[in-house]
Write an enzyme that holds these catalytic residues in place. Sequence first.
Site, PDB file in Angstrom:
ATOM      1  N   ARG A  83      -3.286  -5.495 -68.832  1.00 48.59           N
ATOM      2  CA  ARG A  83      -4.736  -5.397 -69.048  1.00 48.59           C
ATOM      3  C   ARG A  83      -5.093  -4.313 -70.044  1.00 48.59           C
ATOM      4  O   ARG A  83      -6.091  -4.425 -70.754  1.00 48.59           O
ATOM      5  CB  ARG A  83      -5.437  -5.136 -67.717  1.00 48.59           C
ATOM      6  CG  ARG A  83      -5.465  -6.382 -66.878  1.00 48.59           C
ATOM      7  CD  ARG A  83      -6.239  -6.169 -65.626  1.00 48.59           C
ATOM      8  NE  ARG A  83      -6.423  -7.442 -64.957  1.00 48.59           N
ATOM      9  CZ  ARG A  83      -6.848  -7.578 -63.716  1.00 48.59           C
ATOM     10  NH1 ARG A  83      -7.125  -6.507 -63.008  1.00 48.59           N
ATOM     11  NH2 ARG A  83      -6.996  -8.766 -63.198  1.00 48.59           N
ATOM     12  N   LYS A  88      -6.230 -23.245 -51.759  1.00 51.85           N
ATOM     13  CA  LYS A  88      -7.391 -23.798 -51.046  1.00 51.85           C
ATOM     14  C   LYS A  88      -8.166 -24.793 -51.897  1.00 51.85           C
ATOM     15  O   LYS A  88      -8.623 -24.469 -52.983  1.00 51.85           O
ATOM     16  CB  LYS A  88      -8.309 -22.672 -50.599  1.00 51.85           C
ATOM     17  CG  LYS A  88      -7.718 -21.874 -49.457  1.00 51.85           C
ATOM     18  CD  LYS A  88      -8.561 -20.665 -49.127  1.00 51.85           C
ATOM     19  CE  LYS A  88      -9.711 -21.020 -48.192  1.00 51.85           C
ATOM     20  NZ  LYS A  88     -10.560 -19.832 -47.935  1.00 51.85           N
ATOM     21  N   GLY A  96      -4.821 -15.660 -61.165  1.00 46.27           N
ATOM     22  CA  GLY A  96      -3.960 -14.501 -60.935  1.00 46.27           C
ATOM     23  C   GLY A  96      -2.539 -14.865 -60.552  1.00 46.27           C
ATOM     24  O   GLY A  96      -1.564 -14.309 -61.078  1.00 46.27           O
ATOM     25  N   GLY A 102     -11.187 -14.766 -61.246  1.00 46.99           N
ATOM     26  CA  GLY A 102     -12.439 -15.325 -60.741  1.00 46.99           C
ATOM     27  C   GLY A 102     -13.427 -15.664 -61.855  1.00 46.99           C
ATOM     28  O   GLY A 102     -14.100 -16.698 -61.809  1.00 46.99           O
TER      29      GLY A 102
END
Length: 395
Positions: free
Chosen positions: A39, A199, A352, A375
Site C-alpha cells: 500500500r 458469502k 483482499g 470493500g
Amino acid sequence: MNPPKKSIKDIDVKGKKVLVRVDFNVPLDKDRNVADDNRIRSALPTINYLLEHNARPILMTHLGRPKGQIVESLRTAPVAKKLQEDLEKPVVYLKECVGPRVQKAIDKNKNSVILLENLRFYPGERENLPDFACQLAQLADIYCDDAFGTSHRAHASTVGVTAFLPSVMGLLMEKELETLGGLLENPARPFVVVLGGNKVSDKLSLIDSFLNIADTILTGGGMCFTLIKSMGLEIGQSVIEEDQIGQIASALKKARTKRVRVLVPNDFVVADRFDKAANHKIVPTEMIPPDWMALDIGPATIDTYCLAIREARTVFWNGPMGVFEWSSFSKGTKSVAECIAETEATTIVGGGDSDAALRQYGLSEKMDFVSTGGGAAMRLLEGKKLPAVEALMDR
Ligand code: ADP
Ligand code: MG
C-alpha cells in the site's frame, strides 16, 4: 466514473502544501515493522508527482482500529520509516494530526515529506466531525485523496475535509476508478467474471451488476452452494445461506433473459469435516455425500473454467475458489489464478483474499491490475457511489 473528477494533474500544485489522504493501513509484524509495504508503494506515484512539481506533501492515514484514542502500538512511526526507505527521500513523522505543534513542524520541515499520526486516534475522524476536518484542512492549501481503499467511508479525512479545501484525486485513486469503472462501461468481449469467496450475500449486488455487462460468470468458493441449492441439488454440509436462495434464483432468471452464462462447478473436492487435515476426495456436483462438505472446486471444473478464461478478452476475478488457506483445498484457486495470469486478456483482480492468494502464488505482477481497495472496489463494481469520490471537484 460519472461525472469525472479532477486529479492533481488538473490543478497547479507548485509551491503548495498538499494534504494527501493515503491508505497506509499496512500489516505490522511482532517487532512493529511494516510486514507488507504494497500500500505504501502504491502511493509513491502521487507523492513523487507532487515532489517533482515542487509541492509539499503532507500525508495522513489510519492504521488499525484504535477507536478514537491513542494506542501506542498503532502509531504511524514504523510506516514513516518504511515510506522513507521506499521513497528514498526524507520523511518526518509527527506524533499528532492537528494543532499548533503540527503547524510549526510543517513550517520547519520544508524539504521533507510529512506523515501525520494515526487519524483514528481522534474520535472526530470516524464521526466526520467538522471541527476535526477543519483543523486538518488548516494544514494545507489543497486536499488530495489517494486512499481508494477508504473511499466508501465518509470520514473527516475523506469527506469532511473537502468542505474546506480544493479537493482532487491522486494518481492511484484515478487508476482504480478508471480501471474498475471501465469494467462496467465498455469491456473488451468476451468479458468473463470469476466469482468465489465465502458469502453469497456479500456478492449478490456484484452478481446483479455484472449480469448487466458480463458474458460469462464462473462461480466457485463458498458462495456457489446457494446457487447450486437454488437449482434443486443437494450440497451436503457445504456453506449455505438459506435466506438468499430466493434472491439467487431471481438472479439466475435475470441471467437467462440477459443471456449471461452463469456456470457452477461440475465437481468438487469434498471433506469429511472443516479442517485442514480432513479426509478428502473428488466427487461430481450431484454426488456430494450428505455428511461431507465441498471445500474446493474439482479438476473437471478447473478445466471448464480455464477454457472460458482462455477465450476471454477481459477477465475480472474476485473471491477464492476454495479454502485456499489450506493446501488440500487450494488447487482450484491456484489453477484458476495461473490460468488468468497466462491469458492475453486484460486481467483485473479485486478483493483482499484474492489479492492475498495471488501474492502467495507470486502471480500479482502477472495481472494487469490488482485493486488496493477491497470493500471500496466491490462498492464501485456494484454500481454504487463512493462518498469520498463524490466529494471531490468535478473536472
Ligand atoms: P475476497 O476477500 O477476495 O473478496 P472473500 O472474503 O469473499 O474473498 O472470501 C474468501 C474466503 O472464502 C476465504 O477465507 C476462503 O477460505 C473462503 N472460502 C472459499 N471457498 C470456500 C468453501 N467452499 N467453503 C467455505 N469457505 C470458503
Ligand atoms: Mg475477504
